[in-house]
Design a protein around this motif. Structure first.
Motif, PDB file in Angstrom:
ATOM      1  N   MET A   1       0.834  -1.198   0.000  1.00  0.00           N
ATOM      2  CA  MET A   1       0.000   0.000   0.000  1.00  0.00           C
ATOM      3  C   MET A   1       0.867   1.245   0.000  1.00  0.00           C
ATOM      4  O   MET A   1       1.849   1.300   0.722  1.00  0.00           O
ATOM      5  N   THR A   2       0.454   2.226  -0.774  1.00  0.00           N
ATOM      6  CA  THR A   2       1.189   3.487  -0.745  1.00  0.00           C
ATOM      7  C   THR A   2       0.811   4.222   0.534  1.00  0.00           C
ATOM      8  O   THR A   2      -0.158   3.875   1.198  1.00  0.00           O
ATOM      9  N   GLU A   5      -2.567   5.815   0.328  1.00  0.00           N
ATOM     10  CA  GLU A   5      -3.587   4.769   0.434  1.00  0.00           C
ATOM     11  C   GLU A   5      -3.781   4.366   1.886  1.00  0.00           C
ATOM     12  O   GLU A   5      -4.903   4.223   2.381  1.00  0.00           O
ATOM     13  N   SER A   8      -5.686   7.076   3.829  1.00  0.00           N
ATOM     14  CA  SER A   8      -7.132   7.120   3.592  1.00  0.00           C
ATOM     15  C   SER A   8      -7.785   5.893   4.218  1.00  0.00           C
ATOM     16  O   SER A   8      -8.883   5.985   4.768  1.00  0.00           O
ATOM     17  N   THR A   9      -7.090   4.740   4.176  1.00  0.00           N
ATOM     18  CA  THR A   9      -7.638   3.539   4.818  1.00  0.00           C
ATOM     19  C   THR A   9      -7.798   3.765   6.319  1.00  0.00           C
ATOM     20  O   THR A   9      -8.833   3.455   6.914  1.00  0.00           O
ATOM     21  N   GLU A  12     -10.588   6.179   7.078  1.00  0.00           N
ATOM     22  CA  GLU A  12     -11.847   5.507   6.795  1.00  0.00           C
ATOM     23  C   GLU A  12     -12.220   4.615   7.987  1.00  0.00           C
ATOM     24  O   GLU A  12     -13.335   4.660   8.494  1.00  0.00           O
ATOM     25  N   ARG A  16     -15.308   4.883  10.805  1.00  0.00           N
ATOM     26  CA  ARG A  16     -16.327   3.858  11.003  1.00  0.00           C
ATOM     27  C   ARG A  16     -16.675   3.690  12.474  1.00  0.00           C
ATOM     28  O   ARG A  16     -17.706   3.139  12.814  1.00  0.00           O
ATOM     29  N   ARG A 340     -11.894 -11.295  12.563  1.00  0.00           N
ATOM     30  CA  ARG A 340     -12.366 -11.865  11.289  1.00  0.00           C
ATOM     31  C   ARG A 340     -12.030 -10.930  10.123  1.00  0.00           C
ATOM     32  O   ARG A 340     -11.671 -11.383   9.041  1.00  0.00           O
ATOM     33  N   GLU A 341     -12.164  -9.626  10.377  1.00  0.00           N
ATOM     34  CA  GLU A 341     -11.819  -8.651   9.329  1.00  0.00           C
ATOM     35  C   GLU A 341     -10.341  -8.775   8.967  1.00  0.00           C
ATOM     36  O   GLU A 341      -9.968  -8.728   7.792  1.00  0.00           O
ATOM     37  N   LEU A 344      -9.863 -11.749   6.883  1.00  0.00           N
ATOM     38  CA  LEU A 344     -10.304 -11.521   5.510  1.00  0.00           C
ATOM     39  C   LEU A 344      -9.273 -10.699   4.737  1.00  0.00           C
ATOM     40  O   LEU A 344      -8.917 -11.023   3.602  1.00  0.00           O
ATOM     41  N   LEU A 345      -8.774  -9.620   5.375  1.00  0.00           N
ATOM     42  CA  LEU A 345      -7.777  -8.775   4.704  1.00  0.00           C
ATOM     43  C   LEU A 345      -6.585  -9.616   4.276  1.00  0.00           C
ATOM     44  O   LEU A 345      -6.078  -9.487   3.159  1.00  0.00           O
ATOM     45  N   LYS A 346      -6.161 -10.508   5.172  1.00  0.00           N
ATOM     46  CA  LYS A 346      -5.021 -11.345   4.823  1.00  0.00           C
ATOM     47  C   LYS A 346      -5.394 -12.328   3.716  1.00  0.00           C
ATOM     48  O   LYS A 346      -4.597 -12.603   2.823  1.00  0.00           O
ATOM     49  N   ALA A 350      -3.597  -9.002   1.838  1.00  0.00           N
ATOM     50  CA  ALA A 350      -2.859  -8.018   2.628  1.00  0.00           C
ATOM     51  C   ALA A 350      -1.656  -8.706   3.264  1.00  0.00           C
ATOM     52  O   ALA A 350      -1.783  -9.815   3.778  1.00  0.00           O
ATOM     53  N   ASP A 354       1.098  -4.766   5.682  1.00  0.00           N
ATOM     54  CA  ASP A 354      -0.109  -3.968   5.423  1.00  0.00           C
ATOM     55  C   ASP A 354      -0.957  -3.889   6.688  1.00  0.00           C
ATOM     56  O   ASP A 354      -1.398  -2.806   7.098  1.00  0.00           O
ATOM     57  N   ILE A 358      -1.792  -0.608   8.978  1.00  0.00           N
ATOM     58  CA  ILE A 358      -3.162  -0.120   9.167  1.00  0.00           C
ATOM     59  C   ILE A 358      -3.444   0.064  10.654  1.00  0.00           C
ATOM     60  O   ILE A 358      -3.926   1.115  11.085  1.00  0.00           O
TER      61      ILE A 358
ATOM     62  N   ARG B  85      -1.719 -15.185  -2.352  1.00  0.00           N
ATOM     63  CA  ARG B  85      -3.161 -15.069  -2.070  1.00  0.00           C
ATOM     64  C   ARG B  85      -3.773 -13.909  -2.854  1.00  0.00           C
ATOM     65  O   ARG B  85      -4.898 -13.970  -3.325  1.00  0.00           O
ATOM     66  N   ARG B  86      -2.995 -12.855  -2.981  1.00  0.00           N
ATOM     67  CA  ARG B  86      -3.498 -11.653  -3.637  1.00  0.00           C
ATOM     68  C   ARG B  86      -3.652 -11.849  -5.138  1.00  0.00           C
ATOM     69  O   ARG B  86      -4.666 -11.470  -5.720  1.00  0.00           O
ATOM     70  N   LEU B  99     -17.277  -7.105   4.488  1.00  0.00           N
ATOM     71  CA  LEU B  99     -17.156  -6.140   5.587  1.00  0.00           C
ATOM     72  C   LEU B  99     -18.465  -5.359   5.698  1.00  0.00           C
ATOM     73  O   LEU B  99     -18.879  -4.702   4.737  1.00  0.00           O
ATOM     74  N   ARG B 113      -7.005  -2.766  -3.407  1.00  0.00           N
ATOM     75  CA  ARG B 113      -6.320  -1.775  -2.589  1.00  0.00           C
ATOM     76  C   ARG B 113      -4.907  -2.258  -2.250  1.00  0.00           C
ATOM     77  O   ARG B 113      -3.958  -1.488  -2.256  1.00  0.00           O
ATOM     78  N   PHE B 114      -4.809  -3.554  -1.973  1.00  0.00           N
ATOM     79  CA  PHE B 114      -3.498  -4.089  -1.607  1.00  0.00           C
ATOM     80  C   PHE B 114      -2.652  -4.382  -2.833  1.00  0.00           C
ATOM     81  O   PHE B 114      -1.469  -4.657  -2.732  1.00  0.00           O
ATOM     82  N   ARG B 116      -2.220  -2.157  -5.139  1.00  0.00           N
ATOM     83  CA  ARG B 116      -1.780  -0.843  -5.610  1.00  0.00           C
ATOM     84  C   ARG B 116      -2.502  -0.360  -6.872  1.00  0.00           C
ATOM     85  O   ARG B 116      -1.904   0.276  -7.738  1.00  0.00           O
ATOM     86  N   ARG B 119      -7.521   4.390  -6.880  1.00  0.00           N
ATOM     87  CA  ARG B 119      -8.872   4.448  -6.347  1.00  0.00           C
ATOM     88  C   ARG B 119      -9.933   4.423  -7.465  1.00  0.00           C
ATOM     89  O   ARG B 119     -10.909   3.688  -7.394  1.00  0.00           O
TER      90      ARG B 119
END
Ligand SMILES: Nc1ncnc2c1ncn2[C@@H]1O[C@H](COP(=O)(O)OP(=O)(O)O)[C@@H](O)[C@H]1O
Ligand SMILES: [Mg+2]
Lengths: 450, 246
Positions: A1-2, A5, A8-9, A12, A16, A340-341, A344-346, A350, A354, A358, B85-86, B99, B113-114, B116, B119
């Motif tokens: 991720m930049t 990015e 903003s994540t 965000e 929430r 769980r989130e 999921l990200l992984k 991610a 990452d 975050i 995985r990605r 989510l 997003r991951f 790169r 948006r």
């Protein structure tokens, strides 16, 4: 991720959970605000004190006194006429005296622009002027023009000549009417410029058996100048040519004074550059004289203020520490709730880094938001305290009649920036452990978490 | 014979649960051809999910090798496995795993997003994918505003976000009614037809209609269909006896 990015994540995610984030950030707000207010108070104290001290003496002047050697004490007995007291000072045989030769030596030090001998008049007595009585030190200055000392004239001239005097700003205020009774209004300070002052000198001739006889002498000066307020000793002194003081002292001692042998009681060394003052002071001390510069005092004072600020900052930092525990708690809870989130990200790609970024970012974000609020509230609080304090002190001052003292809370920009960075770092650090735990979760384990 | 797209050799997965060891996988060998549609069937607790998780790089085997393309999954470090995985895998879960605070289109865009992706590009691509699963008109709905079948379709769209070669679905119809389940099956079949390799774990025998290969698992081991039927039959018998006893 930049980085963009990530930012903003992070915001965000914080957005929430506004309620939780606000509550957690509140702790940081309080901590940061107390750091800002307390350190600002310390800085304000330092500033107002240093401001008043700028007045103590010019920072380019060094006061030099004869060195007190440490062996072979001889005795010099000086008879002071005033109260008949006898002051005795130890004069070691190897004492460094401020003789003319010594003054020339000092003048040759690199960076020194002038060396001005000074001598207090012995046996000084009351001054009188048109029925008023006054007091003040009579000082002989070994320079023709006192503007060399960085002084300016408020009225008249600063040039000294035989039989004249240049008086300090507050000298006229010290004149009062001796016939007035308690509670009666004192007259306005007299305008002494161009006027003749009379000083009564007195000496006590010791007859060896405790008794004695007092002799008086009247002295006349014409006031040719008044020095503008300098904030220092000059304000309260009456300055006359050095030769006139020597004459007074010879009368008081009843013998001739040899400056070549006895030297002067003090000298002012004027240096060109403020930054050299401490160095040259050290050199003069090395040579065996006693030398003082207001900078030494300022340095000492500064270290005292540094301690005050550290203590104040420390008290504030403790409340930030409590806030840090709050952030760590919130982040740990968040990571449990969002296991769980994280899984999921992984699962969707991610990396550990990452996830770490975050969650660290969220913790730092809470610190940043709290820090921003804290700096704002701290600054505002300081301003409010200032206004209240000034109102109170101005009230006090007008009752007392003196000038209003300046004691204000001051928040410099660096403190705001530092506090903000510090709060953010506190957030970051408190998020470190929870974020690392989140990052290293096995995706499947995280996904199965209930 | 060309090497298959994915090859699993001697896979073991052992779990430790408070002293007791559970053999979830007990020496599984399995090949998956490129562009195939594999259906893995087996009773509950037989190790199907465990197998799929290992293939998807969501966990590591206790023993054995997994080779996908030129990559040895068991040799990859954490970072490389995340990138596998990605880029290579799209995973679809029985419980959707969307989510809840994000809209459908944001959920679909999340994997990019991951990767790169910018948006704007993410958003456009996610809208296209939602259109592909027939949910263009639900792009800005939150998961709670969608039916189970619609949520799973969002999840299918998300699995396609980074254009992976391998689609893994763990009982994707398990939480759905029959018709929603059927539409998800058709979607998976379409993905297969478009050239992707699809592996689906299911209880649903209807899925085998689309399969190019069906694998049966019992107690962490691959068995033949005949063995599988025999075991199922004996299990049914046991159940019957238990019922009689009562
Ligand atoms: N994290 C775990 N810890 C302990 N045992 C587990 C864990 N995950 C799965 N198992 C066990 O491994 C076996 C296989 O599980 P799983 O692969 O989920 O079966 P399936 O998906 O075929 O129903 C089961 O007996 C299950 O209880
Ligand atoms: Mg399962």
């Amino acid at each position: 991720m930049t980085f963009a990015e990530l930012l903003s994540t992070v915001f965000e995610n914080l957005g929430r959970r506004k309620g939780r984030v606000t509550l957690t950030a509140m702790g940081v707000v309080i901590g940061t605000a107390s750091v800002v207010v307390l350190v600002s108070l310390g800085i304000g104290l330092q500033r107002s004190t240093t401001e008043q001290m700028g007045a103590i003496g010019s920072l380019t002047q060094i006061q030099v006194y004869p060195g007190s050697g440490d062996s072979g004490p001889g005795m010099v007995v000086m008879k002071s006429a005033g109260g008949g007291s006898v002051s005795v000072s130890n004069v070691p045989s190897d004492q460094k005296l401020l003789t003319d030769v010594a003054l020339r030596e000092l003048a040759e030090l690199p960076g020194v622009t002038a060396v001005i001998p000074q001598e207090y008049a012995q046996g000084g007595g009351m001054f009188s002027f048109e029925g008023l009585e006054g007091w003040g030190n009579t000082v002989g200055i070994g320079v023709k023009d006192m503007s060399v000392l960085g002084l300016t004239a408020e009225a008249g001239t600063l040039e000294l000549s035989h039989g004249t005097a240049v008086i300090g700003h507050y000298v006229p205020r010290n004149f009062f009417d001796p016939r007035q009774r308690m509670g009666q209004e004192q007259p306005e300070p007299p305008d002494l410029l161009g006027k003749q002052l009379t000083q009564t000198l007195e000496k006590w001739t010791d007859d060896g058996s405790g008794g004695g006889e007092s002799t008086r002498k009247m002295l006349q000066f014409r006031v040719v100048g008044i020095i503008a307020e300098s904030g220092g000793e000059y304000d309260y002194s009456i300055h006359i040519p050095l030769a006139d003081v020597t004459a007074i002292n010879e009368w008081a001692l009843g013998r001739r004074i040899s400056r070549a042998k006895e030297g002067y009681s003090s000298a002012i060394v004027q240096v060109a550059d403020v930054n050299q003052a401490l160095d040259i002071t050290a050199q003069i001390t090395e040579m065996g004289y006693q030398a003082y510069t207001p900078q030494q005092f300022i340095q000492g004072l500064n270290s005292v203020f540094l301690i005050i600020q550290a203590v104040f900052g420390g008290i504030g930092a403790i409340s930030l520490l409590v806030a840090a525990i709050g952030i760590a708690n919130t982040m740990t809870m968040a990571i449990l709730e969002r296991t769980r989130e994280i899984g999921l990200l992984k699962a969707i790609g991610a990396t550990n880094q990452d996830v770490l970024s975050i969650f660290l970012g969220e913790a730092a974000g809470i610190g940043f938001i709290g820090g921003l609020g804290g700096v704002l509230i701290g600054w505002l609080g300081g301003q409010i305290i200032n206004v209240l304090l000034m109102a109170y002190m101005v009230g006090q001052a007008t009752e007392g009649g003196g000038p209003p003292p300046s004691m204000t809370i001051y928040t410099p920009l660096w403190l705001s920036v530092f506090s903000l960075v510090f709060a953010t770092l506190v957030g970051l650090l408190s998020g470190l452990y929870p974020a690392m735990r989140a990052a290293t979760l096995v995706p499947v384990t995280a996904l199965k978490y209930e | 014979m060309p090497t298959p797209f994915a090859r699993m050799t001697g896979l073991f997965k052992t779990y430790n649960l408070g002293g007791a060891t559970i053999q979830a996988l007990n020496g599984v060998d399995m090949d998956i051809e490129a562009g195939s549609f594999s259906v893995i069937m087996g009773p509950s607790g037989s190790g199907k999910s465990t197998l799929l998780h290992l293939l998807g790089g969501l966990d590591r085997p206790t023993n054995g090798r997994i080779e996908v393309g030129a990559q040895m999954l068991d040799k990859l470090d954490e970072n490389a496995l995340a990138i596998y995985r990605r880029k290579t895998v799209g995973f679809i879960f029985q419980s959707f795993n969307l989510l809840p605070t994000m809209t459908a289109v944001d959920n679909v865009a999340l994997p990019m997003r991951f990767a790169r992706v910018s948006r704007r590009e993410r958003h456009e691509q996610a809208l296209k994918l939602l259109d592909k699963v027939g949910l263009a008109d639900r792009a800005y709905h939150k998961p709670t505003q969608l039916s189970g079948g619609q949520q799973q379709r969002v999840a299918v769209a998300r699995s396609l976000a980074n254009d992976p070669q391998l689609i893994l679905a763990d009982e994707p119809t398990g939480n759905l009614d029959l018709s929603s389940g059927a539409s998800i099956m058709r979607l998976l079949s379409e993905l297969h037809k478009s050239g992707r390799t699809v592996v689906v774990v299911t209880h649903d025998a209807r899925m085998t209609r689309y399969a190019t290969q069906t694998v049966h698992i019992i107690d962490g081991q691959v068995v033949t269909e005949a063995e599988y039927e025999a075991v199922l039959a004996s299990l049914d018998e046991e159940m019957g006896e238990e019922e009689e006893e009562q």
